[in-house]
Design an enzyme around this catalytic site. Structure first.
Site, mmCIF file in Angstrom:
data_model
loop_
_atom_site.group_PDB
_atom_site.id
_atom_site.type_symbol
_atom_site.label_atom_id
_atom_site.label_comp_id
_atom_site.label_asym_id
_atom_site.label_seq_id
_atom_site.Cartn_x
_atom_site.Cartn_y
_atom_site.Cartn_z
ATOM 1 N N ASP A 8 1.069 -1.306 -0.302
ATOM 2 C CA ASP A 8 -0.057 0.044 -0.045
ATOM 3 C C ASP A 8 0.985 1.237 -0.003
ATOM 4 O O ASP A 8 2.102 0.858 -0.345
ATOM 5 C CB ASP A 8 -1.047 -0.101 1.097
ATOM 6 C CG ASP A 8 -0.247 0.321 2.570
ATOM 7 O OD1 ASP A 8 0.946 0.320 2.553
ATOM 8 O OD2 ASP A 8 -1.139 0.476 3.352
ATOM 9 N N HIS A 9 0.327 2.479 0.251
ATOM 10 C CA HIS A 9 0.982 3.741 0.253
ATOM 11 C C HIS A 9 2.259 3.325 1.152
ATOM 12 O O HIS A 9 3.316 4.044 1.099
ATOM 13 C CB HIS A 9 0.281 4.830 0.684
ATOM 14 C CG HIS A 9 -0.647 4.756 1.616
ATOM 15 N ND1 HIS A 9 -1.821 3.994 1.664
ATOM 16 C CD2 HIS A 9 -0.560 5.466 2.589
ATOM 17 C CE1 HIS A 9 -1.990 4.100 2.965
ATOM 18 N NE2 HIS A 9 -1.557 4.872 3.450
ATOM 19 N N CYS A 63 3.264 -3.062 4.240
ATOM 20 C CA CYS A 63 2.114 -1.965 4.545
ATOM 21 C C CYS A 63 2.980 -1.117 5.518
ATOM 22 O O CYS A 63 4.326 -1.356 5.863
ATOM 23 C CB CYS A 63 1.015 -2.182 4.779
ATOM 24 S SG CYS A 63 0.945 -3.421 6.422
ATOM 25 N N THR A 65 2.813 -1.214 8.758
ATOM 26 C CA THR A 65 3.208 -2.224 9.960
ATOM 27 C C THR A 65 3.398 -3.816 9.353
ATOM 28 O O THR A 65 3.965 -4.438 10.279
ATOM 29 C CB THR A 65 1.974 -2.230 10.966
ATOM 30 O OG1 THR A 65 0.902 -2.610 10.182
ATOM 31 C CG2 THR A 65 1.569 -0.871 11.505
ATOM 32 N N GLY A 66 3.064 -3.817 8.240
ATOM 33 C CA GLY A 66 2.889 -5.310 8.011
ATOM 34 C C GLY A 66 1.684 -6.241 8.410
ATOM 35 O O GLY A 66 1.403 -7.296 7.852
ATOM 36 N N GLY A 68 -1.754 -5.504 8.610
ATOM 37 C CA GLY A 68 -2.917 -5.508 7.786
ATOM 38 C C GLY A 68 -2.724 -6.518 6.801
ATOM 39 O O GLY A 68 -3.583 -7.340 6.410
ATOM 40 N N HIS A 96 10.419 -23.771 9.379
ATOM 41 C CA HIS A 96 9.147 -24.490 10.328
ATOM 42 C C HIS A 96 8.050 -24.322 9.665
ATOM 43 O O HIS A 96 7.255 -25.384 9.412
ATOM 44 C CB HIS A 96 9.448 -23.692 11.564
ATOM 45 C CG HIS A 96 10.651 -23.930 12.240
ATOM 46 N ND1 HIS A 96 10.598 -23.984 13.808
ATOM 47 C CD2 HIS A 96 11.752 -24.398 12.169
ATOM 48 C CE1 HIS A 96 11.712 -24.357 14.106
ATOM 49 N NE2 HIS A 96 12.618 -24.652 13.134
ATOM 50 N N ARG A 131 7.860 -33.215 11.535
ATOM 51 C CA ARG A 131 7.115 -32.634 12.625
ATOM 52 C C ARG A 131 6.682 -31.202 12.043
ATOM 53 O O ARG A 131 5.579 -30.857 12.308
ATOM 54 C CB ARG A 131 8.111 -32.428 13.937
ATOM 55 C CG ARG A 131 8.947 -31.662 13.776
ATOM 56 C CD ARG A 131 9.955 -31.360 15.263
ATOM 57 N NE ARG A 131 10.759 -30.385 15.223
ATOM 58 C CZ ARG A 131 11.996 -30.224 14.942
ATOM 59 N NH1 ARG A 131 12.399 -31.135 14.227
ATOM 60 N NH2 ARG A 131 12.632 -29.019 15.060
ATOM 61 N N HIS A 132 7.338 -30.812 11.179
ATOM 62 C CA HIS A 132 6.919 -29.397 10.471
ATOM 63 C C HIS A 132 5.933 -29.855 9.395
ATOM 64 O O HIS A 132 4.819 -28.919 9.450
ATOM 65 C CB HIS A 132 8.043 -28.497 10.124
ATOM 66 C CG HIS A 132 9.091 -27.990 11.008
ATOM 67 N ND1 HIS A 132 8.817 -27.633 12.090
ATOM 68 C CD2 HIS A 132 10.483 -28.179 11.059
ATOM 69 C CE1 HIS A 132 9.636 -27.330 13.007
ATOM 70 N NE2 HIS A 132 10.878 -27.762 12.506
HETATM 71 C C1 RB5 Z 1 -1.880 2.935 6.432
HETATM 72 O O1 RB5 Z 1 -2.052 3.952 7.093
HETATM 73 C C2 RB5 Z 1 -1.728 1.603 7.310
HETATM 74 O O2 RB5 Z 1 -2.714 1.421 8.187
HETATM 75 C C3 RB5 Z 1 -1.104 0.451 6.618
HETATM 76 O O3 RB5 Z 1 -0.150 0.618 5.916
HETATM 77 C C4 RB5 Z 1 -0.964 -0.789 7.782
HETATM 78 O O4 RB5 Z 1 -0.115 -0.521 8.458
HETATM 79 C C5 RB5 Z 1 -2.102 -1.430 8.034
HETATM 80 O O5 RB5 Z 1 -1.811 -2.724 8.668
#
Ligand code: RB5
Length: 140
Positions: A8-9, A63, A65-66, A68, A96, A131-132
């Site tokens: 995303d942006h 994104c 935070t990664g 979403g 794993h 196991r994995h």
């Molecule tokens: C966008 O502002 C932000 O919410 C998105 O990039 C991400 O972090 C969502 O999990």
């Protein structure tokens, strides 16, 4: 290895850098294609569907935070998306979990670390240990 990538942006700049960095791989960019605000589920869905369908071997989603991206990607059957912010997890999740999508947060880790995580994740094979395999089977 064929790789589908999306962002995303919040992850756009890192996506561009990762594409430039991965010269030895066949990469398809599913967007976004600018810094304009957009909706991460749209890109997670495209990449996850392509990987789940077997059209690409692996996926990379970035994104802010990664989080979403990983929540969305893991809704798709056959997808094992791993959110990584360190190199230990990047290696371990390949060995794993046989993770097939790497998620990262561009507002969480700096670019050199993101590139290092990407390299390790792409170059680490699944352990193939019983196991994995059993545990992955239990996920499905
Ligand atoms: C966008 O502002 C932000 O919410 C998105 O990039 C991400 O972090 C969502 O999990």
């Amino acid at each position: 290895m064929k790789i589908a990538i999306g962002a995303d942006h919040g992850g756009y700049e890192y996506k561009q850098e990762i594409i430039k960095h991965l010269t030895n791989f066949e990469i398809k960019d599913f967007g976004t294609f600018s810094n304009d605000s957009c909706d991460y589920p749209e890109f997670a869905k495209q990449v996850a569907k392509e990987v789940a369908a077997g059209n690409y071997d692996r996926g990379i989603l970035i994104c802010g935070t990664g989080i979403g991206m990983s929540i969305c990607a893991n809704k798709f059957k056959g997808i094992r998306a791993a959110l990584c912010s360190d190199t230990f997890s990047a290696k371990a999740t390949r060995e794993h979990n046989d993770s097939n999508i790497l998620c990262m947060g561009a507002r969480v880790i700096d670019l050199p670390l993101a590139l290092e995580i990407t390299d390790i994740w792409l170059n680490t094979p699944f352990s193939d240990e019983e196991r994995h395999k059993r545990r992955i089977g239990m996920i499905e």
